[in-house]
Write a protein that holds these residues in place. Structure first.
Motif, mmCIF file in Angstrom:
data_model
loop_
_atom_site.group_PDB
_atom_site.id
_atom_site.type_symbol
_atom_site.label_atom_id
_atom_site.label_comp_id
_atom_site.label_asym_id
_atom_site.label_seq_id
_atom_site.Cartn_x
_atom_site.Cartn_y
_atom_site.Cartn_z
ATOM 1 N N THR A 2 0.775 -1.229 0.010
ATOM 2 C CA THR A 2 -0.081 -0.168 -0.018
ATOM 3 C C THR A 2 0.921 0.998 -0.053
ATOM 4 O O THR A 2 2.017 1.224 0.257
ATOM 5 C CB THR A 2 -0.990 0.007 1.431
ATOM 6 O OG1 THR A 2 0.101 0.179 2.450
ATOM 7 C CG2 THR A 2 -1.733 -1.089 1.360
ATOM 8 N N ALA A 3 0.413 2.320 -0.348
ATOM 9 C CA ALA A 3 1.044 3.872 -0.260
ATOM 10 C C ALA A 3 1.543 3.988 1.109
ATOM 11 O O ALA A 3 2.725 4.528 1.444
ATOM 12 C CB ALA A 3 0.159 4.692 -0.603
ATOM 13 N N GLN A 4 0.723 3.669 2.293
ATOM 14 C CA GLN A 4 1.369 3.461 3.658
ATOM 15 C C GLN A 4 2.637 2.774 3.942
ATOM 16 O O GLN A 4 3.635 3.139 4.566
ATOM 17 C CB GLN A 4 0.273 3.306 4.646
ATOM 18 C CG GLN A 4 -0.665 4.389 5.023
ATOM 19 C CD GLN A 4 -1.563 4.117 6.242
ATOM 20 O OE1 GLN A 4 -1.949 2.758 6.179
ATOM 21 N NE2 GLN A 4 -1.966 5.160 6.952
ATOM 22 N N GLN A 5 2.618 1.717 3.485
ATOM 23 C CA GLN A 5 3.632 0.544 3.740
ATOM 24 C C GLN A 5 4.836 1.254 2.623
ATOM 25 O O GLN A 5 6.025 1.190 3.225
ATOM 26 C CB GLN A 5 3.374 -0.717 2.923
ATOM 27 C CG GLN A 5 2.273 -1.563 3.927
ATOM 28 C CD GLN A 5 1.999 -2.621 3.320
ATOM 29 O OE1 GLN A 5 1.504 -2.842 2.119
ATOM 30 N NE2 GLN A 5 1.514 -3.778 4.144
ATOM 31 N N LEU A 6 4.489 1.769 1.415
ATOM 32 C CA LEU A 6 5.648 2.423 0.604
ATOM 33 C C LEU A 6 6.216 3.266 1.655
ATOM 34 O O LEU A 6 7.678 3.439 1.673
ATOM 35 C CB LEU A 6 5.165 2.901 -0.336
ATOM 36 C CG LEU A 6 6.133 3.402 -1.309
ATOM 37 C CD1 LEU A 6 7.303 2.640 -2.086
ATOM 38 C CD2 LEU A 6 5.411 4.148 -2.801
ATOM 39 N N ALA A 29 4.902 -3.901 -9.835
ATOM 40 C CA ALA A 29 3.829 -4.869 -9.634
ATOM 41 C C ALA A 29 2.486 -4.086 -9.255
ATOM 42 O O ALA A 29 1.368 -4.652 -9.399
ATOM 43 C CB ALA A 29 4.180 -5.917 -8.697
ATOM 44 N N SER A 30 2.590 -2.906 -8.800
ATOM 45 C CA SER A 30 1.363 -2.183 -8.295
ATOM 46 C C SER A 30 1.639 -0.819 -8.829
ATOM 47 O O SER A 30 1.888 0.254 -7.945
ATOM 48 C CB SER A 30 1.473 -2.187 -6.697
ATOM 49 O OG SER A 30 1.187 -3.456 -6.225
ATOM 50 N N PRO A 31 1.441 -0.827 -10.165
ATOM 51 C CA PRO A 31 1.505 0.862 -10.544
ATOM 52 C C PRO A 31 0.873 1.853 -10.135
ATOM 53 O O PRO A 31 1.275 3.023 -10.008
ATOM 54 C CB PRO A 31 0.902 0.502 -12.197
ATOM 55 C CG PRO A 31 1.216 -0.984 -12.326
ATOM 56 C CD PRO A 31 0.820 -1.635 -11.031
ATOM 57 N N GLU A 32 -0.212 1.627 -9.338
ATOM 58 C CA GLU A 32 -0.994 2.717 -8.553
ATOM 59 C C GLU A 32 -0.024 3.350 -7.514
ATOM 60 O O GLU A 32 -0.370 4.278 -7.017
ATOM 61 C CB GLU A 32 -2.493 2.188 -7.908
ATOM 62 C CG GLU A 32 -1.973 1.130 -7.009
ATOM 63 C CD GLU A 32 -1.523 -0.361 -7.059
ATOM 64 O OE1 GLU A 32 -1.638 -1.013 -6.211
ATOM 65 O OE2 GLU A 32 -1.707 -0.573 -8.176
ATOM 66 N N LEU A 33 1.113 2.771 -7.236
ATOM 67 C CA LEU A 33 1.961 3.405 -6.341
ATOM 68 C C LEU A 33 2.956 4.315 -6.765
ATOM 69 O O LEU A 33 3.802 5.067 -6.147
ATOM 70 C CB LEU A 33 3.031 2.228 -5.583
ATOM 71 C CG LEU A 33 2.120 1.157 -4.842
ATOM 72 C CD1 LEU A 33 2.905 0.116 -4.196
ATOM 73 C CD2 LEU A 33 1.553 1.766 -3.465
ATOM 74 N N VAL A 34 2.977 4.655 -8.317
ATOM 75 C CA VAL A 34 3.916 5.535 -8.741
ATOM 76 C C VAL A 34 3.326 6.819 -8.281
ATOM 77 O O VAL A 34 4.193 7.700 -7.940
ATOM 78 C CB VAL A 34 3.820 5.246 -10.421
ATOM 79 C CG1 VAL A 34 4.604 6.520 -11.153
ATOM 80 C CG2 VAL A 34 4.433 4.267 -10.772
#
Length: 190
Positions: A2-6, A29-34
């Motif tokens: 998740t964004a928080q984990q990132l 693997a999770s492009p929504e994190l860009v």
């Protein structure tokens, strides 16, 4: 991830190369994190922390297309960067974008990079080239400017002038790329 984990991963202390590789794989693997990753770049820039910038650059090297949804934020953020540790990777991404647009003529980037975006990149790259920055930043900027000269007539004569002026006192890396760019400009009649 998740964004928080990132966010937690990026802010737990020094990140080494295996950590970078792992985080790059997770973002791919999770492009929504860009988007959240780029927000971390902006935050880290103010803290002179290069972890997010380093990871963002590595993600873009592997899959540049992932920048398209956040292209507006990326372009708008270029001239706000203050830390050399953030500027260098952003300059590299500008080079990747201009190569995708001009050299590869990638349709995705031809459609995504508006004239206003290209102009903003040109302005920022000239700033990076003439101001006090590390060699890598200047090298990426001059390469981007060479390509941007296809769109903006004023760039190539200015680039030639700046390179000729700064080449004698430049580092070996600056001189090497500068000579290559000057030779390309000469072949184009500049």
């Amino acid at each position: 991830m998740t964004a928080q984990q990132l966010h937690r991963q990026l802010n737990t202390g020094r990140i080494n190369k295996p950590d970078v590789d792992r985080l790059v794989a997770r973002v791919l693997a999770s492009p929504e994190l860009v988007g959240p990753l780029f927000k971390e770049v902006d935050i880290h820039d103010k803290e002179d922390n290069f972890a997010a910038s380093w990871i963002f650059d590595h993600v873009m090297r592997k899959k540049l297309e992932l920048i398209v949804p956040i292209l507006n934020d990326f372009i708008k953020g270029l001239d706000r960067m203050q830390s050399e540790s953030s500027i260098r990777p952003m300059a590299h991404i500008c080079q990747l974008l201009t190569q995708a647009y001009y050299k590869a003529k990638h349709p995705l980037f031809i459609n995504a990079l508006s004239l206003a975006y290209l102009e903003k990149m040109a302005t920022v790259c000239f700033d990076w080239l003439i101001e006090e920055h590390k060699v890598a930043t200047k090298v990426f900027a001059m390469t981007s400017l060479f390509y941007l000269g296809e769109t903006f007539d004023w760039i190539r004569p200015e680039l030639k002038s700046v390179l000729e002026q700064h080449l004698p006192q430049g580092s070996a890396g600056f001189q090497n790329r500068g000579i290559k760019i000057l030779n390309k400009l000469k072949k184009l009649g500049y």
